[in-house]
Design a protein around this motif. Structure first.
Motif, PDB file in Angstrom:
ATOM      1  N   CYS A 123      29.865  47.419  97.957  1.00 32.80           N
ATOM      2  CA  CYS A 123      28.738  46.514  97.725  1.00 32.80           C
ATOM      3  C   CYS A 123      29.089  45.037  97.891  1.00 32.80           C
ATOM      4  CB  CYS A 123      28.203  46.705  96.299  1.00 32.80           C
ATOM      5  SG  CYS A 123      27.661  48.371  95.912  1.00 32.80           S
ATOM      6  N   GLU A 124      28.104  44.291  98.308  1.00 31.70           N
ATOM      7  CA  GLU A 124      28.149  42.830  98.248  1.00 31.70           C
ATOM      8  C   GLU A 124      27.502  42.399  96.942  1.00 31.70           C
ATOM      9  OE1 GLU A 124      26.375  38.863 100.525  1.00 31.70           O
ATOM     10  OE2 GLU A 124      25.754  40.878 101.145  1.00 31.70           O
ATOM     11  N   LEU A 125      28.203  41.548  96.194  1.00 38.89           N
ATOM     12  CA  LEU A 125      27.672  41.083  94.920  1.00 38.89           C
ATOM     13  C   LEU A 125      26.482  40.146  95.160  1.00 38.89           C
ATOM     14  CD1 LEU A 125      27.898  40.811  91.814  1.00 38.89           C
ATOM     15  CD2 LEU A 125      29.479  38.905  92.208  1.00 38.89           C
ATOM     16  N   LYS A 126      25.364  40.418  94.477  1.00 36.08           N
ATOM     17  CA  LYS A 126      24.170  39.585  94.630  1.00 36.08           C
ATOM     18  C   LYS A 126      23.911  38.708  93.410  1.00 36.08           C
ATOM     19  CE  LYS A 126      22.341  39.696  97.848  1.00 36.08           C
ATOM     20  NZ  LYS A 126      22.700  39.083  99.144  1.00 36.08           N
ATOM     21  N   THR A 127      24.180  39.240  92.223  1.00 34.67           N
ATOM     22  CA  THR A 127      23.947  38.442  91.022  1.00 34.67           C
ATOM     23  C   THR A 127      24.767  38.992  89.871  1.00 34.67           C
ATOM     24  OG1 THR A 127      22.233  37.486  89.578  1.00 34.67           O
ATOM     25  CG2 THR A 127      21.982  39.802  90.168  1.00 34.67           C
ATOM     26  N   GLY A 128      25.007  38.172  88.863  1.00 32.89           N
ATOM     27  CA  GLY A 128      25.739  38.587  87.681  1.00 32.89           C
ATOM     28  C   GLY A 128      25.196  37.898  86.445  1.00 32.89           C
ATOM     29  N   LEU A 129      25.295  38.567  85.320  1.00 33.64           N
ATOM     30  CA  LEU A 129      24.768  38.035  84.068  1.00 33.64           C
ATOM     31  C   LEU A 129      25.701  38.425  82.935  1.00 33.64           C
ATOM     32  CD1 LEU A 129      22.470  36.921  82.178  1.00 33.64           C
ATOM     33  CD2 LEU A 129      21.517  39.239  82.233  1.00 33.64           C
ATOM     34  N   LEU A 130      26.124  37.423  82.153  1.00 37.45           N
ATOM     35  CA  LEU A 130      26.930  37.709  80.967  1.00 37.45           C
ATOM     36  C   LEU A 130      26.004  38.084  79.823  1.00 37.45           C
ATOM     37  CD1 LEU A 130      29.655  37.754  79.479  1.00 37.45           C
ATOM     38  CD2 LEU A 130      29.301  35.331  78.935  1.00 37.45           C
ATOM     39  N   TRP A 131      26.195  39.293  79.275  1.00 38.34           N
ATOM     40  CA  TRP A 131      25.404  39.747  78.142  1.00 38.34           C
ATOM     41  C   TRP A 131      26.365  40.255  77.076  1.00 38.34           C
ATOM     42  CZ3 TRP A 131      20.294  39.177  77.231  1.00 38.34           C
ATOM     43  CH2 TRP A 131      19.756  39.837  76.126  1.00 38.34           C
ATOM     44  N   GLY A 132      26.478  39.509  75.988  1.00 36.65           N
ATOM     45  CA  GLY A 132      27.432  39.886  74.947  1.00 36.65           C
ATOM     46  C   GLY A 132      28.851  39.795  75.471  1.00 36.65           C
ATOM     47  N   THR A 133      29.553  40.917  75.432  1.00 32.95           N
ATOM     48  CA  THR A 133      30.954  40.942  75.864  1.00 32.95           C
ATOM     49  C   THR A 133      31.118  41.398  77.309  1.00 32.95           C
ATOM     50  OG1 THR A 133      31.177  43.202  75.031  1.00 32.95           O
ATOM     51  CG2 THR A 133      31.778  41.410  73.524  1.00 32.95           C
ATOM     52  N   HIS A 134      30.018  41.714  78.005  1.00 33.60           N
ATOM     53  CA  HIS A 134      30.126  42.304  79.332  1.00 33.60           C
ATOM     54  C   HIS A 134      29.344  41.509  80.381  1.00 33.60           C
ATOM     55  CE1 HIS A 134      31.818  45.654  77.146  1.00 33.60           C
ATOM     56  NE2 HIS A 134      32.039  46.303  78.268  1.00 33.60           N
ATOM     57  N   PHE A 135      29.905  41.483  81.589  1.00 30.81           N
ATOM     58  CA  PHE A 135      29.176  40.967  82.734  1.00 30.81           C
ATOM     59  C   PHE A 135      28.430  42.121  83.395  1.00 30.81           C
ATOM     60  CE2 PHE A 135      30.941  36.721  82.957  1.00 30.81           C
ATOM     61  CZ  PHE A 135      29.979  36.038  83.708  1.00 30.81           C
ATOM     62  N   ILE A 136      27.161  41.924  83.627  1.00 24.99           N
ATOM     63  CA  ILE A 136      26.359  42.884  84.378  1.00 24.99           C
ATOM     64  C   ILE A 136      26.281  42.382  85.816  1.00 24.99           C
ATOM     65  CG2 ILE A 136      24.076  43.940  84.629  1.00 24.99           C
ATOM     66  CD1 ILE A 136      23.717  43.468  81.589  1.00 24.99           C
ATOM     67  N   PHE A 137      26.814  43.171  86.736  1.00 21.87           N
ATOM     68  CA  PHE A 137      26.819  42.815  88.153  1.00 21.87           C
ATOM     69  C   PHE A 137      25.840  43.706  88.902  1.00 21.87           C
ATOM     70  CE2 PHE A 137      31.292  41.701  86.981  1.00 21.87           C
ATOM     71  CZ  PHE A 137      31.204  40.330  87.237  1.00 21.87           C
ATOM     72  N   ILE A 138      25.052  43.115  89.806  1.00 21.90           N
ATOM     73  CA  ILE A 138      24.180  43.877  90.696  1.00 21.90           C
ATOM     74  C   ILE A 138      24.638  43.627  92.127  1.00 21.90           C
ATOM     75  CG2 ILE A 138      21.836  44.190  91.573  1.00 21.90           C
ATOM     76  CD1 ILE A 138      20.791  43.474  88.820  1.00 21.90           C
TER      77      ILE A 138
END
Length: 392
Positions: A123-138
């Motif tokens: 995958c090519e990374l499109k977006t990321g979001l830090l939520w609590g202790t984890h990064f959510i990557f799409i």
């Protein structure tokens, strides 16, 4: 957050089965991999199919994914628990060169694709979001590889599992008057079953016996699903709906090559083995039993190699590549190539090594099941020669 709510949440989520995924990345941020259980599809109808992964913010792989702007989600097959342990950090002696311990190749983005994963989504990374202790990557999928492997490695109840069908694969109606469905732990079958069937067929000439050879966890789940009538396996079962009968108490031994120093010992303790390389029979219940055995004594086994077949384990032990712990004293003391193996008694108790018969707890068990279990009891008392058993 309330401590009780957090602990209950962790317990609840531990019961949710998830495919095991190793997320890899490579580029200017470095080559890294990490085992995750949070991977899911987002949409098949975006510009390219998209998926989501969740990575702890302190993992080196997290920062590398952000810098490299790419990642590959490798969904592991059910014979790749070693790969999961490798990238979860459990095999600390391999931490410096994890990719050197597995077979892999580069994908379209440059991220490592792990050989024999059931599916790898580059995958090519499109977006990321830090939520609590984890990064959510799409990420959006640029390349996807499917292997010949189809059964995923599953993690649930804090242990590895295999995906198995709940219903029997053949849809023919069961001939209840003469059909018996019996399961055996994978190493118990080859020596026990042929003679047992031959003997039982004389007693019940019209018997239609269906056999299942599988790991302990699979056998229990198949019985809960009603797919088998009885099972012979190792360990224990904590289920009020199942009846458990002890067939043979544990008799743990350490297998070593005949020309190794440990072979000359009259008995061995776990402390003698902690720094020695282990050859592991790679089934979830065996891994769990060995881990529990060492943990009870504050030790950790140094697993060097593993295989799902006992013949392979025996062969690697005979070559002097390491030791293996078996729950019952072997009868055959050679590998397939004729090399000698020695079985040294293990001093520590190993309750997980008991051989048991498991059947549904019914008020009126089937006559065939009762007759079959009676034959099994006789066999364990007189004629067993299986590599994982001792003679009565």
């Amino acid at each position: 957050m309330e401590a009780d709510l957090r602990s209950r949440f962790l317990e609840g989520m531990s019961r949710v089965a998830a495919a095991v995924t190793v997320v890899t990345t490579d580029g200017d941020g470095g080559r890294f991999g990490v085992t995750v259980s949070s991977m899911t599809s987002v949409s098949a109808d975006t510009r390219r199919p998209s998926l989501l992964i969740s990575v702890h913010h302190l993992s080196p792989a997290c920062e590398a994914i952000k810098k490299n702007r790419r990642f590959c989600a490798n969904v592991l097959s059910d014979n790749q628990s070693f790969v999961s342990d490798l990238f979860s950090g459990r095999l600390k002696h391999l931490n410096e060169d994890r990719f050197g311990a597995i077979a892999w190749h580069s994908g379209a983005t440059g991220a490592p694709i792990i050989d024999d994963a059931i599916v790898s989504l580059d995958c090519e990374l499109k977006t990321g979001l830090l939520w609590g202790t984890h990064f959510i990557f799409i990420g959006e999928v640029e390349q996807m590889e499917l292997s010949a492997q189809r059964s995923p490695l599953v993690y649930a109840n804090r242990g590895y599992r295999r995906a198995i069908p709940i219903a029997p694969e053949d849809k023919k109606p069961r001939a209840s008057e003469n059909q018996l469905r019996a399961g055996f732990f994978i190493t118990l079958g080859p020596e026990l079953v042929p003679a047992l069937i031959a003997d039982f067929a004389i007693q019940e000439p019209s018997i239609d016996l269906r056999l299942l050879e599988a790991d302990h966890d699979d056998l229990v789940e198949q019985m809960r699903a009603g797919s088998i009538d009885t099972a012979i396996t190792f360990g224990s079962v904590d289920d009020p709906e199942l009846k458990v009968e002890l067939l043979s108490p544990p008799d743990p031994h350490v297998l070593v090559a005949a020309d190794r120093p440990l072979a000359g010992k009259s008995a061995l303790r776990l402390a003698d083995l902690a720094d020695q390389p282990m050859i592991l029979l790679d089934h979830p219940s065996v891994r769990r039993a060995n881990t529990a055995l060492f943990q009870r004594h504050g030790l950790t086994p140094a697993i060097r190699l593993q295989s799902p077949t006992f013949a392979m384990v025996r062969g690697m032990v005979a070559q002097g590549l390491g030791y293996s712990i078996v729950p019952q004293k072997p009868q055959t003391m050679t590998s397939l190539d004729g090399r000698l193996i020695v079985a040294v008694p293990l001093e520590e108790e190993f309750p997980e090594g008991a051989i048991i018969a498991v059947s549904p707890r019914r008020e009126h068990p089937g006559a065939l099941t009762n007759a079959f279990l009676a034959k099994v009891r006789t066999a364990f008392g007189t004629t067993l020669t299986d590599p994982f058993q001792r003679r009565g």
